[in-house]
Design a protein around this motif. Structure first.
Motif, PDB file in Angstrom:
ATOM      1  N   THR A 123       0.801  -1.396  -0.132  1.00 39.41           N
ATOM      2  CA  THR A 123       0.094  -0.001  -0.052  1.00 39.41           C
ATOM      3  C   THR A 123       0.776   1.371   0.015  1.00 39.41           C
ATOM      4  O   THR A 123       1.491   1.301   0.764  1.00 39.41           O
ATOM      5  CB  THR A 123      -0.798  -0.017   1.213  1.00 39.41           C
ATOM      6  OG1 THR A 123      -1.496  -1.569   1.857  1.00 39.41           O
ATOM      7  CG2 THR A 123      -2.046   1.163   1.415  1.00 39.41           C
ATOM      8  N   LEU A 128      -2.812   4.983   2.206  1.00 36.14           N
ATOM      9  CA  LEU A 128      -2.309   4.300   3.755  1.00 36.14           C
ATOM     10  C   LEU A 128      -3.948   4.435   4.470  1.00 36.14           C
ATOM     11  O   LEU A 128      -3.949   5.881   4.768  1.00 36.14           O
ATOM     12  CB  LEU A 128      -1.327   4.703   5.163  1.00 36.14           C
ATOM     13  CG  LEU A 128       0.125   3.314   4.725  1.00 36.14           C
ATOM     14  CD1 LEU A 128       0.961   3.808   5.542  1.00 36.14           C
ATOM     15  CD2 LEU A 128      -0.300   1.662   4.650  1.00 36.14           C
ATOM     16  N   THR A 132      -2.012   2.261  10.762  1.00 31.11           N
ATOM     17  CA  THR A 132      -0.653   0.736   9.127  1.00 31.11           C
ATOM     18  C   THR A 132       0.416   0.806   9.517  1.00 31.11           C
ATOM     19  O   THR A 132      -0.027   2.237   9.473  1.00 31.11           O
ATOM     20  CB  THR A 132      -2.251   0.432   8.005  1.00 31.11           C
ATOM     21  OG1 THR A 132      -2.352   1.530   7.521  1.00 31.11           O
ATOM     22  CG2 THR A 132      -3.329  -0.404   9.212  1.00 31.11           C
ATOM     23  N   GLU A 137       2.168  -2.509   5.243  1.00 33.09           N
ATOM     24  CA  GLU A 137       0.946  -2.742   4.294  1.00 33.09           C
ATOM     25  C   GLU A 137       0.851  -3.377   3.370  1.00 33.09           C
ATOM     26  O   GLU A 137       1.254  -2.686   2.354  1.00 33.09           O
ATOM     27  CB  GLU A 137      -0.040  -1.961   5.025  1.00 33.09           C
ATOM     28  CG  GLU A 137      -0.873  -1.974   4.852  1.00 33.09           C
ATOM     29  CD  GLU A 137      -2.015  -3.288   6.204  1.00 33.09           C
ATOM     30  OE1 GLU A 137      -1.945  -3.067   7.125  1.00 33.09           O
ATOM     31  OE2 GLU A 137      -2.277  -3.672   5.327  1.00 33.09           O
ATOM     32  N   HIS A 141      -4.328  -8.709   2.826  1.00 31.95           N
ATOM     33  CA  HIS A 141      -3.539 -10.054   3.374  1.00 31.95           C
ATOM     34  C   HIS A 141      -3.745 -11.562   3.135  1.00 31.95           C
ATOM     35  O   HIS A 141      -5.090 -11.839   2.146  1.00 31.95           O
ATOM     36  CB  HIS A 141      -3.966  -9.757   4.409  1.00 31.95           C
ATOM     37  CG  HIS A 141      -4.060  -8.612   5.060  1.00 31.95           C
ATOM     38  ND1 HIS A 141      -4.665  -8.256   6.530  1.00 31.95           N
ATOM     39  CD2 HIS A 141      -3.312  -7.640   4.755  1.00 31.95           C
ATOM     40  CE1 HIS A 141      -4.268  -6.558   6.732  1.00 31.95           C
ATOM     41  NE2 HIS A 141      -3.241  -6.700   5.636  1.00 31.95           N
ATOM     42  N   LEU A 191      -2.740  -9.509  13.151  1.00 34.49           N
ATOM     43  CA  LEU A 191      -1.041 -10.142  11.465  1.00 34.49           C
ATOM     44  C   LEU A 191       0.161  -9.374  12.045  1.00 34.49           C
ATOM     45  O   LEU A 191       0.439  -9.282  12.954  1.00 34.49           O
ATOM     46  CB  LEU A 191      -1.512  -8.326  11.547  1.00 34.49           C
ATOM     47  CG  LEU A 191      -3.402  -7.781  10.634  1.00 34.49           C
ATOM     48  CD1 LEU A 191      -3.160  -6.337  10.494  1.00 34.49           C
ATOM     49  CD2 LEU A 191      -3.154  -8.163   9.723  1.00 34.49           C
ATOM     50  N   TYR A 193       3.722  -8.989  10.075  1.00 41.72           N
ATOM     51  CA  TYR A 193       3.896  -8.496   8.721  1.00 41.72           C
ATOM     52  C   TYR A 193       6.134  -9.315   8.895  1.00 41.72           C
ATOM     53  O   TYR A 193       7.015  -9.534   9.836  1.00 41.72           O
ATOM     54  CB  TYR A 193       4.719  -6.818   9.286  1.00 41.72           C
ATOM     55  CG  TYR A 193       3.486  -6.397   9.365  1.00 41.72           C
ATOM     56  CD1 TYR A 193       2.476  -5.359   8.822  1.00 41.72           C
ATOM     57  CD2 TYR A 193       2.207  -6.629  10.757  1.00 41.72           C
ATOM     58  CE1 TYR A 193       1.404  -5.423   8.433  1.00 41.72           C
ATOM     59  CE2 TYR A 193       0.917  -5.845  10.769  1.00 41.72           C
ATOM     60  CZ  TYR A 193       0.704  -4.874   9.886  1.00 41.72           C
ATOM     61  OH  TYR A 193      -0.358  -4.480   9.441  1.00 41.72           O
ATOM     62  N   VAL A 210       2.226  -9.324   4.314  1.00 39.92           N
ATOM     63  CA  VAL A 210       1.209  -9.615   4.972  1.00 39.92           C
ATOM     64  C   VAL A 210       0.626 -11.118   5.917  1.00 39.92           C
ATOM     65  O   VAL A 210      -0.052 -11.523   4.801  1.00 39.92           O
ATOM     66  CB  VAL A 210       0.392  -8.529   5.465  1.00 39.92           C
ATOM     67  CG1 VAL A 210      -0.241  -8.468   6.841  1.00 39.92           C
ATOM     68  CG2 VAL A 210       1.260  -7.434   5.555  1.00 39.92           C
ATOM     69  N   GLU A 212      -2.835 -12.621   7.800  1.00 40.04           N
ATOM     70  CA  GLU A 212      -3.489 -12.446   8.714  1.00 40.04           C
ATOM     71  C   GLU A 212      -3.960 -13.610   9.805  1.00 40.04           C
ATOM     72  O   GLU A 212      -4.520 -14.608   8.875  1.00 40.04           O
ATOM     73  CB  GLU A 212      -4.638 -12.069   8.492  1.00 40.04           C
ATOM     74  CG  GLU A 212      -5.862 -11.029   8.719  1.00 40.04           C
ATOM     75  CD  GLU A 212      -6.899 -10.426   8.278  1.00 40.04           C
ATOM     76  OE1 GLU A 212      -6.399  -9.705   7.466  1.00 40.04           O
ATOM     77  OE2 GLU A 212      -7.947 -10.186   9.276  1.00 40.04           O
TER      78      GLU A 212
END
Ligand SMILES: [Cu+2]
Length: 229
Positions: A123, A128, A132, A137, A141, A191, A193, A210, A212
């Motif tokens: 993103t 954004l 986040t 991000e 996800h 989440l 990363y 990411v 999730e």
């Protein structure tokens, strides 16, 4: 996830990462004790006048300082090998996800489903949503159910990439023409990363990952929504 000025690892989100943190702490303890001992000997050598200049050999102490390091190395090697083989284990996974690294995004295919696949791009900072993390991000996800053994198949389309999630203890190279395999089980929802960990080109820093982790119900809702769209 990591926070600014963090010194240690991220919190473990999978049993394997838990084990890795234990091994790290165990090895650090050994390193700390040896460093302290060596520092003590050095100060002793510097501050003490050499009184035993005629000593030619000392069999007892030589035996000890040969065997003791060997034992210490074994005490590190055995738990290390244990985790190495644990990480290699593929125990009847509930879900298989194939990810392919591209310059510069990741594509995902849920191979247990007929037509569940998508690309995940980073993103942009201007787009954004509030709260986040910047440069971490992505627009899609990779959703997995919590507590389910998941098999990752990892490859690349163009150059070397590396699919990495520090909280799950995963770092697997994505190699063109080769399919690498790894597994993970998330121990709690959240989440997680990660970033591509192989210098892959000018936008290497801008292809984050990411994962999730969510409940099975949420996962099923999500997968049916994906299939409809
Ligand atoms: Cu990459």
């Amino acid at each position: 996830m990591a926070h600014p000025a963090q010194l240690g690892f991220q919190d473990a989100a999978s049993p394997i990462m838990e084990e890795l943190l234990h091994l790290h702490d165990h090895a650090m303890m050994v390193i700390f004790l040896i460093s302290m001992f060596v520092l003590y000997i050095i100060t002793l050598m510097i501050t003490t006048p050499l009184t035993h200049t005629g000593t030619m050999d000392a069999q007892a102490v030589e035996t000890i300082w040969t065997i003791l390091p060997a034992i210490i190395l074994i005490l590190i090697a055995l738990p290390s090998l244990r985790i190495l083989y644990l990480m290699d284990e593929i125990n009847d996974p509930h879900l298989t996800i194939k990810t392919v690294g591209h310059q510069w995004y990741w594509s995902y295919e849920y191979t247990d489903y007929e037509n569940l696949m998508f690309d995940a791009y980073m993103t942009q900072t201007l787009d954004l949503p509030h709260g986040t993390p910047r440069l971490l991000e992505v627009d899609h996800h990779m959703v997995v159910p919590t507590d389910s053994p998941t098999r990752m198949l990892i490859s690349a389309d163009d150059v070397l990439h590396s699919w990495t999630i520090p909280a799950l203890g995963i770092k697997t190279d994505a190699i063109p023409g080769r399919l690498n395999q790894t597994t993970f089980t998330t121990s709690h929802p959240g989440l997680f990363y990660g970033q591509c960990s192989e210098i892959c080109g000018s936008n290497h820093s801008f292809m984050p990952i990411v994962v999730e982790s969510t409940t099975l119900d949420n996962f099923e809702n999500w997968s049916s929504l994906q299939l409809e769209s």
